[in-house]
Design a protein around this motif. Sequence first.
Motif, PDB file in Angstrom:
ATOM      1  N   LEU A   1       0.826  -1.224   0.000  1.00  0.00           N
ATOM      2  CA  LEU A   1       0.000   0.000   0.000  1.00  0.00           C
ATOM      3  C   LEU A   1       0.858   1.271   0.000  1.00  0.00           C
ATOM      4  N   THR A   2       1.152   1.778  -1.195  1.00  0.00           N
ATOM      5  CA  THR A   2       1.927   3.026  -1.301  1.00  0.00           C
ATOM      6  C   THR A   2       0.987   4.211  -1.530  1.00  0.00           C
ATOM      7  N   ASP A   3       1.536   5.420  -1.507  1.00  0.00           N
ATOM      8  CA  ASP A   3       0.751   6.626  -1.801  1.00  0.00           C
ATOM      9  C   ASP A   3       0.069   6.486  -3.168  1.00  0.00           C
ATOM     10  N   GLU A   4       0.844   5.997  -4.146  1.00  0.00           N
ATOM     11  CA  GLU A   4       0.365   5.956  -5.521  1.00  0.00           C
ATOM     12  C   GLU A   4      -0.783   4.960  -5.676  1.00  0.00           C
ATOM     13  N   THR A   5      -0.574   3.736  -5.163  1.00  0.00           N
ATOM     14  CA  THR A   5      -1.619   2.722  -5.280  1.00  0.00           C
ATOM     15  C   THR A   5      -2.862   3.155  -4.508  1.00  0.00           C
ATOM     16  N   PHE A   6      -2.660   3.784  -3.372  1.00  0.00           N
ATOM     17  CA  PHE A   6      -3.816   4.290  -2.626  1.00  0.00           C
ATOM     18  C   PHE A   6      -4.619   5.261  -3.486  1.00  0.00           C
ATOM     19  N   ALA A   7      -3.932   6.186  -4.121  1.00  0.00           N
ATOM     20  CA  ALA A   7      -4.622   7.203  -4.917  1.00  0.00           C
ATOM     21  C   ALA A   7      -5.438   6.549  -6.036  1.00  0.00           C
ATOM     22  N   VAL A   8      -4.826   5.585  -6.719  1.00  0.00           N
ATOM     23  CA  VAL A   8      -5.490   4.928  -7.850  1.00  0.00           C
ATOM     24  C   VAL A   8      -6.678   4.084  -7.371  1.00  0.00           C
ATOM     25  N   VAL A   9      -6.445   3.270  -6.351  1.00  0.00           N
ATOM     26  CA  VAL A   9      -7.455   2.315  -5.885  1.00  0.00           C
ATOM     27  C   VAL A   9      -8.624   3.041  -5.205  1.00  0.00           C
ATOM     28  N   GLU A  10      -8.307   4.036  -4.408  1.00  0.00           N
ATOM     29  CA  GLU A  10      -9.366   4.750  -3.696  1.00  0.00           C
ATOM     30  C   GLU A  10     -10.288   5.442  -4.697  1.00  0.00           C
ATOM     31  N   HIS A  11      -9.694   6.041  -5.710  1.00  0.00           N
ATOM     32  CA  HIS A  11     -10.494   6.711  -6.741  1.00  0.00           C
ATOM     33  C   HIS A  11     -11.431   5.710  -7.427  1.00  0.00           C
TER      34      HIS A  11
END
Lengths: 238, 107
Positions: A112-122
């Motif tokens: 769970l990185t910043d980037e994956t969080f941003a993509v997945v949460e969206h």
Amino acid sequence: MTQALNRRALLLEGTRDTVPMLVGAAPFGVIFGTLAIAAGLSSATAIGMSVLVFAGSSQFIGVSLIGAGTALPVLWLTTFVVNLRHALYSATLLPFARDWPLRWRWPLAFWLTDETFAVVEHRFRTKGAEGGQWYWLGSSLAMYGNWLLWTVVGVSLGQSLPGLANLGLDFAMGATFAAIVAPQLKRRPALGAAVAAGVVAMLGRGLPYKLDLMLAVLAGGVSGLLLEQLARRKEQST
Amino acid sequence: MNHWLAISGMMLLTVLIRASFLVFGQRLTFPGWLNRALHYVPPAVLSALVVPMALAPAGTVDISLHNAYLPGIIVAALVAWKSGKTLLAIVVSFVVYGLWRWGLLPG
């Protein structure tokens, strides 16, 4: 059969939506690998850090602290503070992942990185989380593979430029940190947090146990909050 | 220092934080102010590392022409701020640092 296809489609979709993040992360992977070698890590430990820790900012800060011979408890405390924001991501995604088995939640948490969080949460917010573990996995594997690849490139670069350490490793660290932090300071509270942290770090230079770093972070957090509060109050009064 | 030990600790802390809610559920809650404060931690840590490096690279404050770190780091920040390109900012700042240190001011 259709289910297998569906999984593959979700996996690919997660990967595809992460591509812009891959491009953004690549130079940091290269710089990390190069700096890690210059800071005195072996290629195995430099790559090992990307394999095991897999967290950009704390890897950079970790290498700089290891290079400076910082004591382990300080290194770990700093890692903890810097990564604490990931707990927020974890909490935000929990409602979608609550019913997934642990064999899914553990590895997805690891990645769970910043980037994956941003993509997945969206994605989950706009399109729902049905079959979302495959989408999330696709994004995670893309980020992980990308990070490892560019770390290895950076490590080989660091080894082929053995003079880098003498050429100003300190400076390379400083320039990297400045280049990472500057674009984050366009919002006033973030700028205030950075200035407060910088001032406290200057005043507290040389305190034992890197207490200066902890005090600076505290000052930064408090200043950011206060400025945010002020801005909100001003907005309400106009 | 044992680097593998350092890395193992970093790994453990990172994965436990990321797993906190996802694996251990909602027994933990964050107050709102802490949520917001955490967003300021990364810029604060980075600034706390950079500012002393620029102003006092050898430990004591040095705001003079002999301190090549200062112009180099200012240029890195400015280029990154303007262009948003990290790699470009680092390369340009290295040129400035190198010229300052070995070109313009020998010794």
